[in-house]
Scaffold this motif. Structure first.
Motif, PDB file in Angstrom:
ATOM      1  N   ASP A  31       0.834  -1.210   0.000  1.00  0.00           N
ATOM      2  CA  ASP A  31       0.000   0.000   0.000  1.00  0.00           C
ATOM      3  C   ASP A  31       0.866   1.256   0.000  1.00  0.00           C
ATOM      4  O   ASP A  31       0.547   2.247  -0.680  1.00  0.00           O
ATOM      5  CB  ASP A  31      -0.918   0.011   1.223  1.00  0.00           C
ATOM      6  N   ALA A  32       1.957   1.232   0.765  1.00  0.00           N
ATOM      7  CA  ALA A  32       2.847   2.399   0.832  1.00  0.00           C
ATOM      8  C   ALA A  32       3.473   2.678  -0.524  1.00  0.00           C
ATOM      9  O   ALA A  32       3.565   3.840  -0.955  1.00  0.00           O
ATOM     10  CB  ALA A  32       3.926   2.174   1.891  1.00  0.00           C
ATOM     11  N   VAL A  33       3.910   1.621  -1.220  1.00  0.00           N
ATOM     12  CA  VAL A  33       4.509   1.803  -2.550  1.00  0.00           C
ATOM     13  C   VAL A  33       3.487   2.379  -3.520  1.00  0.00           C
ATOM     14  O   VAL A  33       3.785   3.280  -4.309  1.00  0.00           O
ATOM     15  CB  VAL A  33       5.056   0.465  -3.090  1.00  0.00           C
ATOM     16  N   ALA A  34       2.260   1.855  -3.475  1.00  0.00           N
ATOM     17  CA  ALA A  34       1.245   2.255  -4.451  1.00  0.00           C
ATOM     18  C   ALA A  34       0.625   3.612  -4.153  1.00  0.00           C
ATOM     19  O   ALA A  34       0.377   4.402  -5.074  1.00  0.00           O
ATOM     20  CB  ALA A  34       0.154   1.188  -4.520  1.00  0.00           C
ATOM     21  N   TYR A  35       0.391   3.913  -2.869  1.00  0.00           N
ATOM     22  CA  TYR A  35      -0.411   5.087  -2.541  1.00  0.00           C
ATOM     23  C   TYR A  35       0.352   6.214  -1.835  1.00  0.00           C
ATOM     24  O   TYR A  35      -0.086   7.358  -1.878  1.00  0.00           O
ATOM     25  CB  TYR A  35      -1.602   4.669  -1.677  1.00  0.00           C
ATOM     26  N   ASP A  36       1.483   5.888  -1.206  1.00  0.00           N
ATOM     27  CA  ASP A  36       2.230   6.941  -0.516  1.00  0.00           C
ATOM     28  C   ASP A  36       3.243   7.626  -1.418  1.00  0.00           C
ATOM     29  O   ASP A  36       3.726   8.711  -1.117  1.00  0.00           O
ATOM     30  CB  ASP A  36       2.971   6.368   0.707  1.00  0.00           C
ATOM     31  N   SER A  37       3.579   6.980  -2.530  1.00  0.00           N
ATOM     32  CA  SER A  37       4.543   7.576  -3.455  1.00  0.00           C
ATOM     33  C   SER A  37       3.854   8.626  -4.314  1.00  0.00           C
ATOM     34  O   SER A  37       2.636   8.689  -4.408  1.00  0.00           O
ATOM     35  CB  SER A  37       5.173   6.496  -4.332  1.00  0.00           C
ATOM     36  N   CYS A  38       4.676   9.435  -4.955  1.00  0.00           N
ATOM     37  CA  CYS A  38       4.145  10.509  -5.801  1.00  0.00           C
ATOM     38  C   CYS A  38       3.352   9.923  -6.964  1.00  0.00           C
ATOM     39  O   CYS A  38       3.652   8.838  -7.468  1.00  0.00           O
ATOM     40  CB  CYS A  38       5.286  11.360  -6.351  1.00  0.00           C
ATOM     41  N   THR A  39       2.319  10.651  -7.386  1.00  0.00           N
ATOM     42  CA  THR A  39       1.521  10.206  -8.521  1.00  0.00           C
ATOM     43  C   THR A  39       2.366  10.149  -9.787  1.00  0.00           C
ATOM     44  O   THR A  39       2.188   9.293 -10.636  1.00  0.00           O
ATOM     45  CB  THR A  39       0.328  11.163  -8.735  1.00  0.00           C
ATOM     46  N   TRP A  40       3.326  11.048  -9.898  1.00  0.00           N
ATOM     47  CA  TRP A  40       4.140  11.144 -11.115  1.00  0.00           C
ATOM     48  C   TRP A  40       5.604  11.366 -10.746  1.00  0.00           C
ATOM     49  O   TRP A  40       5.897  12.241  -9.960  1.00  0.00           O
ATOM     50  CB  TRP A  40       3.635  12.309 -11.959  1.00  0.00           C
ATOM     51  N   PRO A  41       6.523  10.597 -11.255  1.00  0.00           N
ATOM     52  CA  PRO A  41       6.280   9.420 -12.099  1.00  0.00           C
ATOM     53  C   PRO A  41       5.881   8.215 -11.269  1.00  0.00           C
ATOM     54  O   PRO A  41       6.154   8.166 -10.077  1.00  0.00           O
ATOM     55  CB  PRO A  41       7.646   9.202 -12.750  1.00  0.00           C
ATOM     56  N   PRO A  42       5.250   7.227 -11.900  1.00  0.00           N
ATOM     57  CA  PRO A  42       4.895   6.007 -11.176  1.00  0.00           C
ATOM     58  C   PRO A  42       6.149   5.271 -10.699  1.00  0.00           C
ATOM     59  O   PRO A  42       7.221   5.433 -11.275  1.00  0.00           O
ATOM     60  CB  PRO A  42       4.135   5.181 -12.228  1.00  0.00           C
ATOM     61  N   PRO A  43       6.027   4.472  -9.644  1.00  0.00           N
ATOM     62  CA  PRO A  43       7.211   3.810  -9.094  1.00  0.00           C
ATOM     63  C   PRO A  43       7.773   2.710  -9.996  1.00  0.00           C
ATOM     64  O   PRO A  43       7.037   2.073 -10.752  1.00  0.00           O
ATOM     65  CB  PRO A  43       6.690   3.215  -7.778  1.00  0.00           C
ATOM     66  N   VAL A  44       9.086   2.508  -9.890  1.00  0.00           N
ATOM     67  CA  VAL A  44       9.783   1.360 -10.474  1.00  0.00           C
ATOM     68  C   VAL A  44      10.328   0.569  -9.293  1.00  0.00           C
ATOM     69  O   VAL A  44      11.172   1.064  -8.548  1.00  0.00           O
ATOM     70  CB  VAL A  44      10.921   1.793 -11.415  1.00  0.00           C
ATOM     71  N   VAL A  45       9.820  -0.642  -9.096  1.00  0.00           N
ATOM     72  CA  VAL A  45      10.086  -1.408  -7.870  1.00  0.00           C
ATOM     73  C   VAL A  45      10.830  -2.691  -8.198  1.00  0.00           C
ATOM     74  O   VAL A  45      10.376  -3.484  -9.038  1.00  0.00           O
ATOM     75  CB  VAL A  45       8.775  -1.761  -7.136  1.00  0.00           C
ATOM     76  N   GLN A 154      -3.489   6.386 -23.202  1.00  0.00           N
ATOM     77  CA  GLN A 154      -2.958   5.226 -23.893  1.00  0.00           C
ATOM     78  C   GLN A 154      -1.426   5.214 -23.886  1.00  0.00           C
ATOM     79  O   GLN A 154      -0.803   4.189 -24.080  1.00  0.00           O
ATOM     80  CB  GLN A 154      -3.465   5.190 -25.343  1.00  0.00           C
ATOM     81  N   LYS A 155      -0.818   6.373 -23.665  1.00  0.00           N
ATOM     82  CA  LYS A 155       0.637   6.461 -23.729  1.00  0.00           C
ATOM     83  C   LYS A 155       1.265   6.958 -22.433  1.00  0.00           C
ATOM     84  O   LYS A 155       2.458   7.154 -22.360  1.00  0.00           O
ATOM     85  CB  LYS A 155       1.042   7.393 -24.882  1.00  0.00           C
ATOM     86  N   SER A 156       0.434   7.170 -21.425  1.00  0.00           N
ATOM     87  CA  SER A 156       0.990   7.680 -20.178  1.00  0.00           C
ATOM     88  C   SER A 156       1.757   6.582 -19.455  1.00  0.00           C
ATOM     89  O   SER A 156       1.513   5.387 -19.642  1.00  0.00           O
ATOM     90  CB  SER A 156      -0.141   8.210 -19.289  1.00  0.00           C
ATOM     91  N   ALA A 157       2.691   6.990 -18.617  1.00  0.00           N
ATOM     92  CA  ALA A 157       3.571   6.049 -17.940  1.00  0.00           C
ATOM     93  C   ALA A 157       2.809   5.188 -16.942  1.00  0.00           C
ATOM     94  O   ALA A 157       1.799   5.606 -16.374  1.00  0.00           O
ATOM     95  CB  ALA A 157       4.688   6.810 -17.237  1.00  0.00           C
ATOM     96  N   ILE A 158       3.308   3.977 -16.743  1.00  0.00           N
ATOM     97  CA  ILE A 158       2.727   3.072 -15.768  1.00  0.00           C
ATOM     98  C   ILE A 158       3.855   2.536 -14.885  1.00  0.00           C
ATOM     99  O   ILE A 158       5.028   2.572 -15.270  1.00  0.00           O
ATOM    100  CB  ILE A 158       1.978   1.900 -16.442  1.00  0.00           C
ATOM    101  N   PRO A 159       3.537   2.047 -13.681  1.00  0.00           N
ATOM    102  CA  PRO A 159       4.577   1.523 -12.793  1.00  0.00           C
ATOM    103  C   PRO A 159       5.170   0.219 -13.319  1.00  0.00           C
ATOM    104  O   PRO A 159       4.582  -0.453 -14.175  1.00  0.00           O
ATOM    105  CB  PRO A 159       3.851   1.310 -11.471  1.00  0.00           C
ATOM    106  N   LEU A 160       6.333  -0.133 -12.789  1.00  0.00           N
ATOM    107  CA  LEU A 160       7.021  -1.366 -13.172  1.00  0.00           C
ATOM    108  C   LEU A 160       7.438  -2.123 -11.919  1.00  0.00           C
ATOM    109  O   LEU A 160       7.960  -1.534 -10.964  1.00  0.00           O
ATOM    110  CB  LEU A 160       8.263  -1.053 -14.008  1.00  0.00           C
ATOM    111  N   VAL A 161       7.205  -3.431 -11.923  1.00  0.00           N
ATOM    112  CA  VAL A 161       7.701  -4.320 -10.871  1.00  0.00           C
ATOM    113  C   VAL A 161       8.729  -5.252 -11.505  1.00  0.00           C
ATOM    114  O   VAL A 161       8.447  -5.879 -12.532  1.00  0.00           O
ATOM    115  CB  VAL A 161       6.559  -5.135 -10.225  1.00  0.00           C
TER     116      VAL A 161
END
Length: 381
Positions: A31-45, A154-161
């Motif tokens: 939850d902390a990784v997904a919701y406590d981090s900044c909206t932009w850019p998405p996290p790379v975990v 359609q082209k906006s960044a998404i997180p990576l695990v």
């Protein structure tokens, strides 16, 4: 007897309590990784830790949590021995848009891009494996993790695990360090067991010198199991690899084909009309050994191979080997053609002109259909 039973119940209660604490800890970190981090850019975990510590299980939990917030999440699987969504021997990049309902289910997914390593052990060719990983990460940055079109969903960044291997000593540790340096993740989740000698070094071990302005979030969590499982681990790993390969080739059979036993699988595989690849157009590549000097390629019989086409554009300048489009099992090798079964669409197979050899063990239910007729196999069963 009464005291012994009471002691057993007490220990079970303690184990259950630790498991609840561990599950709560995992959920809080996800939850902390997904919701406590900044909206932009998405996290790379990056998720790392020794073998059998729960990296895949935590990665699934994290993927579900991230999908809940971002709707899409990328997954880079670098573990060739125990991949999450492919048969063994692959390094793959996926984009997920739905949550997994059951963490214990075996899922096979078609990757966005993948490379065929052809072995379940990274020791065979660490340099090649790193080049595969870096190329897929470059592709992710270029095609998926984009910031030039924020208003276009359609082209906006998404997180990576990034799921990593459990090989964390010697060369394995060096490879993990190189991966973390190259990817520069925003978060590194390290699973730690009670067996301290098996754990990764503490802190930002992948950096040559501490970086004062580093923005990486390093989180250490308890592993899924604190009790070593000794000899069961390797045995279970082999069984899971076989199940993944069987599930992959099960796609060759009709959805309604009845499979109630191992013998049903054997008869089903034997009944498949093999696809024939012309020998004249095929280049055989062994990523780890010398290809035998045999123009008829009889050494391929009874093996699992990867497919690729030389016309495909390399993902990056780092790796010239083309991406893999699927697997096949070679039932027979004739004078002018290779006979194989595969769930890959035949239209796509028409463009295949590269075959990658593999080094991993073939499930028995496939080996039993080599060059045998359906009637022979039925009589034998």
């Amino acid at each position: 007897m009464g005291r012994g039973g009471g002691g057993g119940e007490g220990s079970e209660v303690a184990v259950e309590a630790r498991e609840r604490d561990r599950a709560r800890e995992w959920e809080e970190v996800a939850d902390a990784v997904a919701y406590d981090s900044c909206t932009w850019p998405p996290p790379v975990v990056a998720v790392c830790g020794p073998g059998n510590s729960g990296k895949s299980a935590f990665s699934r939990l994290l993927l579900n949590t991230l999908v809940g917030r971002y709707k899409k999440v990328a997954y880079l699987d670098t573990d060739v021995g125990q991949p999450e969504f492919t048969p063994p021997g692959f390094v793959s990049l996926h984009v997920l848009e739905e949550q997994a309902e059951d963490f214990k289910m075996l899922y096979l997914r078609t990757p966005k891009r993948c490379f065929f390593f052809g072995d379940v052990c990274a020791k065979k060719n660490p340099k090649l494996l790193l080049n595969y990983i870096f190329s897929l990460y470059d592709y992710f940055l270029k095609e998926i993790y984009r910031f030039d079109d924020i208003d276009n969903p359609q082209k906006s960044a998404i997180p990576l695990v990034i799921n990593t291997s459990g090989w964390v000593k010697g060369t394995g540790l060096h490879m993990l360090k190189e991966l973390l340096k190259y990817a520069s993740p925003t978060h590194v989740i390290q699973l730690r067991t009670s067996a301290k000698g098996k754990n990764l070094p503490t802190g930002m071990f992948w950096l040559d010198e501490p970086e004062g302005d580093s923005v990486v979030n390093l989180v250490e969590i308890h592993a899924a199991q604190d009790v070593p499982r000794h000899l069961l681990v390797k045995k279970e790993a082999r069984v899971i690899r076989d199940l993944r390969l069987i599930a992959y080739f099960r796609q060759c059979l009709p959805m309604d084909f009845p499979v109630f036993s191992y013998n049903d699988l054997i008869q089903g595989f034997a009944s498949i009309e093999p696809f024939q690849l012309p020998m004249s157009k095929i280049q055989v590549i062994d990523l780890h050994n010398q290809v035998p000097d045999n123009t008829e390629h009889h050494f391929l019989k009874g093996t699992i191979v990867g497919f690729a086409t030389s016309a495909s554009v390399p993902l990056s300048n780092r790796c010239s080997i083309p991406c893999c489009v699927g697997l096949g099992f070679i039932k027979d090798v004739a004078r002018d053609s290779i006979h194989l079964i595969t769930p890959v669409y035949h239209q796509l197979l028409e463009s295949v002109d590269i075959i990658f050899r593999s080094c991993f063990t073939v499930p028995t239910c496939l080996l039993q259909v080599v060059s045998d007729s359906v009637s022979d196999i039925t009589d034998g069963l």
